[in-house]
Design a protein around this motif. Structure first.
Motif, PDB file in Angstrom:
ATOM      1  N   ILE A   6       0.853  -1.182   0.000  1.00 21.22           N
ATOM      2  CA  ILE A   6       0.000   0.000   0.000  1.00 21.22           C
ATOM      3  C   ILE A   6       0.889   1.231   0.000  1.00 21.22           C
ATOM      4  O   ILE A   6       1.712   1.422   0.895  1.00 21.22           O
ATOM      5  CB  ILE A   6      -0.920   0.008   1.231  1.00 21.22           C
ATOM      6  CG1 ILE A   6      -1.740  -1.299   1.294  1.00 21.22           C
ATOM      7  CG2 ILE A   6      -1.857   1.208   1.198  1.00 21.22           C
ATOM      8  CD1 ILE A   6      -2.576  -1.443   2.557  1.00 21.22           C
ATOM      9  N   THR A   7       0.698   2.085  -1.009  1.00 24.00           N
ATOM     10  CA  THR A   7       1.595   3.226  -1.202  1.00 24.00           C
ATOM     11  C   THR A   7       0.867   4.390  -1.844  1.00 24.00           C
ATOM     12  O   THR A   7      -0.142   4.213  -2.537  1.00 24.00           O
ATOM     13  CB  THR A   7       2.787   2.817  -2.101  1.00 24.00           C
ATOM     14  OG1 THR A   7       3.531   3.982  -2.465  1.00 24.00           O
ATOM     15  CG2 THR A   7       2.298   2.150  -3.387  1.00 24.00           C
ATOM     16  N   VAL A   8       1.385   5.572  -1.629  1.00 21.80           N
ATOM     17  CA  VAL A   8       0.851   6.761  -2.289  1.00 21.80           C
ATOM     18  C   VAL A   8       1.559   7.001  -3.621  1.00 21.80           C
ATOM     19  O   VAL A   8       1.149   7.843  -4.418  1.00 21.80           O
ATOM     20  CB  VAL A   8       0.975   7.993  -1.360  1.00 21.80           C
ATOM     21  CG1 VAL A   8       2.418   8.472  -1.266  1.00 21.80           C
ATOM     22  CG2 VAL A   8       0.045   9.119  -1.771  1.00 21.80           C
ATOM     23  N   LEU A   9       2.626   6.241  -3.886  1.00 23.14           N
ATOM     24  CA  LEU A   9       3.399   6.385  -5.123  1.00 23.14           C
ATOM     25  C   LEU A   9       3.575   5.023  -5.791  1.00 23.14           C
ATOM     26  O   LEU A   9       4.693   4.480  -5.836  1.00 23.14           O
ATOM     27  CB  LEU A   9       4.767   7.017  -4.830  1.00 23.14           C
ATOM     28  CG  LEU A   9       4.767   8.468  -4.347  1.00 23.14           C
ATOM     29  CD1 LEU A   9       6.175   8.870  -3.934  1.00 23.14           C
ATOM     30  CD2 LEU A   9       4.244   9.400  -5.427  1.00 23.14           C
ATOM     31  N   PRO A  10       2.529   4.439  -6.327  1.00 23.54           N
ATOM     32  CA  PRO A  10       2.651   3.103  -6.937  1.00 23.54           C
ATOM     33  C   PRO A  10       3.624   3.057  -8.108  1.00 23.54           C
ATOM     34  O   PRO A  10       4.266   2.024  -8.335  1.00 23.54           O
ATOM     35  CB  PRO A  10       1.219   2.791  -7.386  1.00 23.54           C
ATOM     36  CG  PRO A  10       0.537   4.118  -7.485  1.00 23.54           C
ATOM     37  CD  PRO A  10       1.153   4.961  -6.410  1.00 23.54           C
ATOM     38  N   ASN A  37      -2.829   1.746  -4.746  1.00 25.42           N
ATOM     39  CA  ASN A  37      -2.712   3.200  -4.619  1.00 25.42           C
ATOM     40  C   ASN A  37      -3.570   3.669  -3.451  1.00 25.42           C
ATOM     41  O   ASN A  37      -4.792   3.542  -3.468  1.00 25.42           O
ATOM     42  CB  ASN A  37      -3.180   3.871  -5.911  1.00 25.42           C
ATOM     43  CG  ASN A  37      -2.864   5.351  -5.941  1.00 25.42           C
ATOM     44  OD1 ASN A  37      -2.643   5.979  -4.892  1.00 25.42           O
ATOM     45  ND2 ASN A  37      -2.831   5.928  -7.125  1.00 25.42           N
ATOM     46  N   LEU A  38      -2.921   4.207  -2.438  1.00 27.14           N
ATOM     47  CA  LEU A  38      -3.630   4.647  -1.236  1.00 27.14           C
ATOM     48  C   LEU A  38      -4.680   5.708  -1.542  1.00 27.14           C
ATOM     49  O   LEU A  38      -5.726   5.777  -0.888  1.00 27.14           O
ATOM     50  CB  LEU A  38      -2.615   5.187  -0.216  1.00 27.14           C
ATOM     51  CG  LEU A  38      -3.167   5.546   1.165  1.00 27.14           C
ATOM     52  CD1 LEU A  38      -3.691   4.300   1.881  1.00 27.14           C
ATOM     53  CD2 LEU A  38      -2.088   6.226   2.006  1.00 27.14           C
ATOM     54  N   GLN A  46     -10.143  15.899  -3.299  1.00 25.01           N
ATOM     55  CA  GLN A  46      -8.843  16.007  -3.949  1.00 25.01           C
ATOM     56  C   GLN A  46      -7.990  14.742  -3.778  1.00 25.01           C
ATOM     57  O   GLN A  46      -6.819  14.727  -4.149  1.00 25.01           O
ATOM     58  CB  GLN A  46      -8.077  17.212  -3.380  1.00 25.01           C
ATOM     59  CG  GLN A  46      -8.815  18.537  -3.499  1.00 25.01           C
ATOM     60  CD  GLN A  46      -9.103  18.899  -4.943  1.00 25.01           C
ATOM     61  OE1 GLN A  46      -8.308  18.599  -5.829  1.00 25.01           O
ATOM     62  NE2 GLN A  46     -10.236  19.548  -5.188  1.00 25.01           N
ATOM     63  N   LYS A  47      -8.578  13.705  -3.199  1.00 26.83           N
ATOM     64  CA  LYS A  47      -7.884  12.438  -2.958  1.00 26.83           C
ATOM     65  C   LYS A  47      -6.649  12.601  -2.066  1.00 26.83           C
ATOM     66  O   LYS A  47      -5.667  11.853  -2.196  1.00 26.83           O
ATOM     67  CB  LYS A  47      -7.471  11.780  -4.286  1.00 26.83           C
ATOM     68  CG  LYS A  47      -8.649  11.356  -5.145  1.00 26.83           C
ATOM     69  CD  LYS A  47      -9.501  10.310  -4.441  1.00 26.83           C
ATOM     70  CE  LYS A  47     -10.675   9.851  -5.287  1.00 26.83           C
ATOM     71  NZ  LYS A  47     -11.520   8.847  -4.577  1.00 26.83           N
ATOM     72  N   CYS A 111       3.640   1.520   3.155  1.00 29.34           N
ATOM     73  CA  CYS A 111       4.691   2.494   2.856  1.00 29.34           C
ATOM     74  C   CYS A 111       4.274   3.859   3.375  1.00 29.34           C
ATOM     75  O   CYS A 111       3.307   4.441   2.892  1.00 29.34           O
ATOM     76  CB  CYS A 111       4.943   2.564   1.350  1.00 29.34           C
ATOM     77  SG  CYS A 111       5.453   1.005   0.615  1.00 29.34           S
ATOM     78  N   GLY A 112       5.007   4.357   4.342  1.00 26.38           N
ATOM     79  CA  GLY A 112       4.730   5.685   4.860  1.00 26.38           C
ATOM     80  C   GLY A 112       5.292   6.758   3.944  1.00 26.38           C
ATOM     81  O   GLY A 112       6.054   6.481   3.008  1.00 26.38           O
TER      82      GLY A 112
END
Length: 224
Positions: A6-10, A37-38, A46-47, A111-112
Motif C-alpha cells: 500500500i503506497t501513495v506512489l505506486p 494506490n492509497l 482532492q484524494k 509504505c509511509g
C-alpha cells in the motif's frame, strides 16, 4: 506467496518488480506482488491522504482512514500472516528475518510518506515494523522493494540454483568467502590453488576459513 503493498506512489515500484528474479518469480506463479494506490481509498475530493499533526510541529501525517479502508478490504478477501510497516524506527531487516518471512503466505506492506502515518494504524493493524538501516528516506517504497527482493529469492523454485541462497552472506551469521571464475590466471593474479584442486573437502574448509576471517575483519559484531 502474495505481497500487497500500500503506497501513495505506486509508480515508484513498477521497475523493481518488473525485472530479474522478481519478474521471474511472478511469471512462474511462485510469487504475487500487488501494489495498491492509497489515494483510491481517500474520501476527500482532492484524494488527499495527509493532514496537519495534532499538537503542531513540522510536516504532514498520513490519515488513518485510507489505510484502514485498504487493509480492511484486503483482509476481507484472505487471511494475512503479517502487516508490516516500513519505518526507520523499526527492527532492522536481516537475513534471519528474511528467512522467517519466506515461509509465510500473505503479507501486507505499508509504505509511509511525509512525516509518517497516524499512530493508530501502527497500534491496531501493524504486526511488525521494519527498517533497512539507520537513516531516513523520502518514503517506504524503496525499503518495501528491498524487503520483497530479500524474501522472494528464498522461496523454493525462484532461483535456478536453490543452493545459492543457502550460501549467501549472512546465512549462518558469516559473510561469504571470496569468489573467483575464469581465467585462472589474469595478468599474474591467480585463483587460489585449492579452488582448482577438485578436493571438495579442502575447498569447503578453505571457504569456511575465509568466510570466518572476512567476518572477523569486516563484521566482528556478527560473531558475538
Amino acid at each position: 506467496m502474495r505481497f500487497d503493498i500500500i503506497t501513495v506512489l505506486p509508480g515508484l515500484l513498477e521497475s523493481p518488480f518488473a525485472h530479474s528474479i522478481l519478474q521471474r518469480a511472478q511469471k512462474k506463479g511462485i510469487a504475487e506482488i500487488h501494489v495498491h494506490n492509497l489515494r483510491d481509498y481517500s474520501t476527500h475530493k482532492q484524494k488527499s491522504v495527509d493532514d496537519y499533526p495534532y499538537g503542531g510541529g513540522g510536516g504532514m501525517v498520513m490519515n488513518i482512514e485510507p489505510f484502514a479502508a485498504c487493509i480492511d478490504q484486503l483482509k476481507s478477501e484472505r487471511e494475512y500472516d503479517e502487516v508490516i510497516f516500513m519505518s526507520p524506527d523499526g527492527v532492522t531487516l536481516n537475513q534471519q528475518i528474511a528467512n522467517q518471512l519466506s515461509i509465510k503466505e500473505n503479507i501486507i506492506i505499508l509504505c509511509g510518506h511525509y512525516k509518517g502515518i497516524d499512530q493508530r494504524i501502527r497500534d491496531i493493524y501493524v504486526t511488525r515494523e521494519m527498517s533497512i538501516g539507520d537513516y531516513v528516506l523520502s518514503g517506504g517504497e524503496l525499503p518495501a522493494a528491498v524487503l520483497v527482493d530479500a524474501v522472494v529469492r528464498l522461496i523454493p523454485g525462484v532461483l535456478s540454483d536453490e543452493t545459492s541462497a543457502l550460501s549467501d552472506s549472512f546465512q549462518g551469521d558469516l559473510l561469504d568467502a571470496p569468489l573467483y571464475t575464469r581465467p585462472a590466471d589474469w595478468n599474474g593474479h591467480k585463483v587460489p590453488d585449492v579452488l582448482l584442486s577438485g578436493n571438495a573437502a579442502e575447498i569447503e574448509k578453505w571457504r569456511f576459513e575465509q568466510a570466518l576471517e572476512r567476518t572477523r575483519t569486516r563484521r566482528p559484531d556478527l560473531l558475538k
